[in-house]
Scaffold this active site. Sequence first.
Site, PDB file in Angstrom:
ATOM      1  N   PRO A  46       0.727  -1.499   0.054  1.00 14.33           N
ATOM      2  CA  PRO A  46      -0.195  -0.033  -0.147  1.00 14.33           C
ATOM      3  C   PRO A  46       0.884   1.328  -0.057  1.00 14.33           C
ATOM      4  O   PRO A  46       0.783   2.209   0.778  1.00 14.33           O
ATOM      5  CB  PRO A  46      -0.921  -0.136   1.403  1.00 14.33           C
ATOM      6  CG  PRO A  46       0.131  -0.719   2.067  1.00 14.33           C
ATOM      7  CD  PRO A  46       1.060  -1.809   1.164  1.00 14.33           C
ATOM      8  N   GLY A  47       1.798   1.306  -1.193  1.00 15.61           N
ATOM      9  CA  GLY A  47       2.497   2.633  -1.154  1.00 15.61           C
ATOM     10  C   GLY A  47       1.782   3.599  -1.965  1.00 15.61           C
ATOM     11  O   GLY A  47       0.631   3.693  -1.730  1.00 15.61           O
ATOM     12  N   ASN A  99       5.707  -1.275 -13.053  1.00 16.91           N
ATOM     13  CA  ASN A  99       6.487  -1.020 -14.369  1.00 16.91           C
ATOM     14  C   ASN A  99       6.958  -2.219 -14.726  1.00 16.91           C
ATOM     15  O   ASN A  99       7.398  -3.331 -14.240  1.00 16.91           O
ATOM     16  CB  ASN A  99       7.251  -0.112 -14.072  1.00 16.91           C
ATOM     17  CG  ASN A  99       6.915   1.502 -13.951  1.00 16.91           C
ATOM     18  OD1 ASN A  99       5.848   1.524 -14.809  1.00 16.91           O
ATOM     19  ND2 ASN A  99       7.400   2.557 -13.492  1.00 16.91           N
ATOM     20  N   LYS A 119       5.369   1.917 -23.056  1.00 17.58           N
ATOM     21  CA  LYS A 119       5.813   2.784 -21.726  1.00 17.58           C
ATOM     22  C   LYS A 119       7.324   2.451 -21.195  1.00 17.58           C
ATOM     23  O   LYS A 119       7.867   3.266 -20.658  1.00 17.58           O
ATOM     24  CB  LYS A 119       5.092   2.174 -20.352  1.00 17.58           C
ATOM     25  CG  LYS A 119       5.241   3.019 -19.261  1.00 17.58           C
ATOM     26  CD  LYS A 119       4.298   2.905 -18.300  1.00 17.58           C
ATOM     27  CE  LYS A 119       4.389   3.798 -17.029  1.00 17.58           C
ATOM     28  NZ  LYS A 119       3.963   3.559 -15.843  1.00 17.58           N
ATOM     29  N   ASN A 128      10.277   4.790 -20.141  1.00 12.07           N
ATOM     30  CA  ASN A 128      10.954   4.691 -18.745  1.00 12.07           C
ATOM     31  C   ASN A 128      12.581   4.482 -19.036  1.00 12.07           C
ATOM     32  O   ASN A 128      13.305   4.760 -18.099  1.00 12.07           O
ATOM     33  CB  ASN A 128      10.283   3.536 -17.941  1.00 12.07           C
ATOM     34  CG  ASN A 128       9.326   4.031 -17.210  1.00 12.07           C
ATOM     35  OD1 ASN A 128       8.752   5.199 -17.303  1.00 12.07           O
ATOM     36  ND2 ASN A 128       8.115   3.104 -16.797  1.00 12.07           N
TER      37      ASN A 128
HETATM   38  N1  LIG Z   1       4.168   6.094  -7.971  1.00  9.51           N
HETATM   39  C1  LIG Z   1       3.980   6.267  -9.267  1.00  9.51           C
HETATM   40  O1  LIG Z   1       3.686   7.393  -9.677  1.00  9.51           O
HETATM   41  C2  LIG Z   1       3.968   5.136 -10.141  1.00  9.51           C
HETATM   42  C3  LIG Z   1       3.377   5.492 -11.563  1.00  9.51           C
HETATM   43  C4  LIG Z   1       3.295   4.285 -12.492  1.00  9.51           C
HETATM   44  C5  LIG Z   1       3.777   2.973 -12.051  1.00  9.51           C
HETATM   45  N2  LIG Z   1       4.543   2.855 -10.933  1.00  9.51           N
HETATM   46  C6  LIG Z   1       4.873   1.500 -10.466  1.00  9.51           C
HETATM   47  O2  LIG Z   1       3.995   1.019  -9.569  1.00  9.51           O
HETATM   48  C7  LIG Z   1       4.722   0.151  -8.820  1.00  9.51           C
HETATM   49  C8  LIG Z   1       4.678   0.516  -7.283  1.00  9.51           C
HETATM   50  O3  LIG Z   1       5.332   1.962  -7.104  1.00  9.51           O
HETATM   51  P1  LIG Z   1       4.935   2.912  -5.755  1.00  9.51           P
HETATM   52  O4  LIG Z   1       5.623   4.343  -6.451  1.00  9.51           O
HETATM   53  O5  LIG Z   1       3.657   2.715  -5.463  1.00  9.51           O
HETATM   54  O6  LIG Z   1       5.968   2.300  -4.708  1.00  9.51           O
HETATM   55  P2  LIG Z   1       6.075   2.633  -3.233  1.00  9.51           P
HETATM   56  O7  LIG Z   1       5.504   3.803  -2.838  1.00  9.51           O
HETATM   57  O8  LIG Z   1       7.618   2.242  -2.867  1.00  9.51           O
HETATM   58  O9  LIG Z   1       5.119   1.350  -2.611  1.00  9.51           O
HETATM   59  C9  LIG Z   1       5.555   0.149  -2.628  1.00  9.51           C
HETATM   60  C10 LIG Z   1       4.908  -0.483  -1.322  1.00  9.51           C
HETATM   61  O10 LIG Z   1       5.045  -1.920  -1.446  1.00  9.51           O
HETATM   62  C11 LIG Z   1       5.474  -2.105   0.012  1.00  9.51           C
HETATM   63  N3  LIG Z   1       6.090  -3.320   0.123  1.00  9.51           N
HETATM   64  C12 LIG Z   1       7.472  -3.883  -0.317  1.00  9.51           C
HETATM   65  N4  LIG Z   1       7.560  -5.102   0.275  1.00  9.51           N
HETATM   66  C13 LIG Z   1       6.363  -5.584   0.723  1.00  9.51           C
HETATM   67  C14 LIG Z   1       5.994  -6.851   1.169  1.00  9.51           C
HETATM   68  N5  LIG Z   1       6.830  -7.895   1.296  1.00  9.51           N
HETATM   69  N6  LIG Z   1       4.676  -6.819   1.761  1.00  9.51           N
HETATM   70  C15 LIG Z   1       3.917  -6.009   1.692  1.00  9.51           C
HETATM   71  N7  LIG Z   1       4.451  -4.838   1.157  1.00  9.51           N
HETATM   72  C16 LIG Z   1       5.427  -4.534   0.749  1.00  9.51           C
HETATM   73  C17 LIG Z   1       6.366  -1.097   0.486  1.00  9.51           C
HETATM   74  O11 LIG Z   1       6.340  -1.006   1.994  1.00  9.51           O
HETATM   75  P3  LIG Z   1       6.981   0.132   2.890  1.00  9.51           P
HETATM   76  O12 LIG Z   1       6.035   0.997   3.381  1.00  9.51           O
HETATM   77  O13 LIG Z   1       7.711  -0.427   3.954  1.00  9.51           O
HETATM   78  O14 LIG Z   1       8.073   0.796   1.866  1.00  9.51           O
HETATM   79  C18 LIG Z   1       5.395   0.232  -0.186  1.00  9.51           C
HETATM   80  O15 LIG Z   1       4.281   0.338   0.871  1.00  9.51           O
HETATM   81  C19 LIG Z   1       6.188   0.196  -9.338  1.00  9.51           C
HETATM   82  O16 LIG Z   1       6.576  -0.627 -10.214  1.00  9.51           O
HETATM   83  C20 LIG Z   1       6.343   1.463  -9.831  1.00  9.51           C
HETATM   84  O17 LIG Z   1       7.345   1.694 -10.776  1.00  9.51           O
HETATM   85  C21 LIG Z   1       4.498   4.041  -9.818  1.00  9.51           C
END
Ligand SMILES: NC(=O)c1ccc[n+]([C@@H]2O[C@H](COP(=O)([O-])OP(=O)(O)OC[C@H]3O[C@@H](n4cnc5c(N)ncnc54)[C@H](OP(=O)(O)O)[C@@H]3O)[C@@H](O)[C@H]2O)c1
Length: 292
Positions: free
Chosen positions: A9-10, A101, A178, A182
């Site tokens: 839930p990030g 991604n 995409k 990237n």
């Molecule tokens: N953010 C964007 O704007 C965006 C846009 C398009 C695509 N994406 C893609 O979407 C994906 C997610 O990105 P994000 O930006 O959302 O990353 P993020 O904010 O770092 O969220 C990742 C989440 O995963 C959690 N996590 C890691 N290991 C885990 C586990 N074993 N069990 C449960 N939770 C776990 C992390 O926990 P913690 O709270 O401990 O860190 C964090 O809450 C990536 O592939 C990214 O490239 C992101």
Amino acid sequence: MMRLAVIGPGAIGGTVAAWLSRSPRVAEVTLCARTPLDRLVVETPDGSVIEARPRVVTDPVQITAPVDWVLIATKAYDVVGTGAWLAPLVGPETRVAVLQNGVEHVERFNPYLPADRILPVVIDVPAERSAPGRIRHRRDGTIVVPVGAAGEAFVALFADSVIVASTTEDFTTVAWTKLALNCAGAVNALTGRPGGVVRAAGIGALMRGMVRECVLVGRAVGADLGDHLPDWVVERAETSPPDSVNSLLADRLAGRPMEWDARNGVIARLGKAHGIATPLNGMAALILSAAD
Ligand SMILES: NC(=O)c1ccc[n+]([C@@H]2O[C@H](COP(=O)([O-])OP(=O)(O)OC[C@H]3O[C@@H](n4cnc5c(N)ncnc54)[C@H](OP(=O)(O)O)[C@@H]3O)[C@@H](O)[C@H]2O)c1
């Protein structure tokens, strides 16, 4: 009424979970978290705030029954920790959507699940997390999934959100397009400089070269990628705000692990398998892996 679990839930997982927790089609959302959080507070693109209090679990042993949908929203490198949640969450009817991604959504989780249970998702929803459960969803954004029964069911989940979800007949091309965007973003993490670095001497040509490699490898695996992509990617970079920071650079600046393999390493690996030279993406992945 659907029961959902969101692993990770990030920024993305929290945004999607907040919107889906308001959906009349969703009975329950469970957040599978590494770091505990009390609730979700998501600032939406129109400035309003969604506050949601889904069930939060931090250990797979707390899962007592399978759900209808699992949404994986961890970073692409967190496969092993993510996989540990799947056994208790996945029953005979469960579908698993991978919101990450890259182009290897299915391959990444195939060690845990049959490929036909995995729905790859290309997500373009800009979001940032400032603290556990505190997220800014910046622009409505889009979700694209392959056409088919699972894809249609997934799209229906988002009917009551601002996120525009749709299916495509050619997911491979959408995902590689995409990736073309990237892969060139590695330049920012490598130089430590935001979007404006595209105007430095030789950087636009370097980005074009990286995208050209991506196009050749993408075509070899079946993506329908046009010759215009290298110029399109550089033009987008040139018209973006010079202070824009992509996630690879943000992760490098914060000392977090980076998705260099999903964004550049994959081009070098698949290029090698298809006999296509990818020196620029290979070097980008190597340098970022050493910096990681
Ligand atoms: N953010 C964007 O704007 C965006 C846009 C398009 C695509 N994406 C893609 O979407 C994906 C997610 O990105 P994000 O930006 O959302 O990353 P993020 O904010 O770092 O969220 C990742 C989440 O995963 C959690 N996590 C890691 N290991 C885990 C586990 N074993 N069990 C449960 N939770 C776990 C992390 O926990 P913690 O709270 O401990 O860190 C964090 O809450 C990536 O592939 C990214 O490239 C992101």
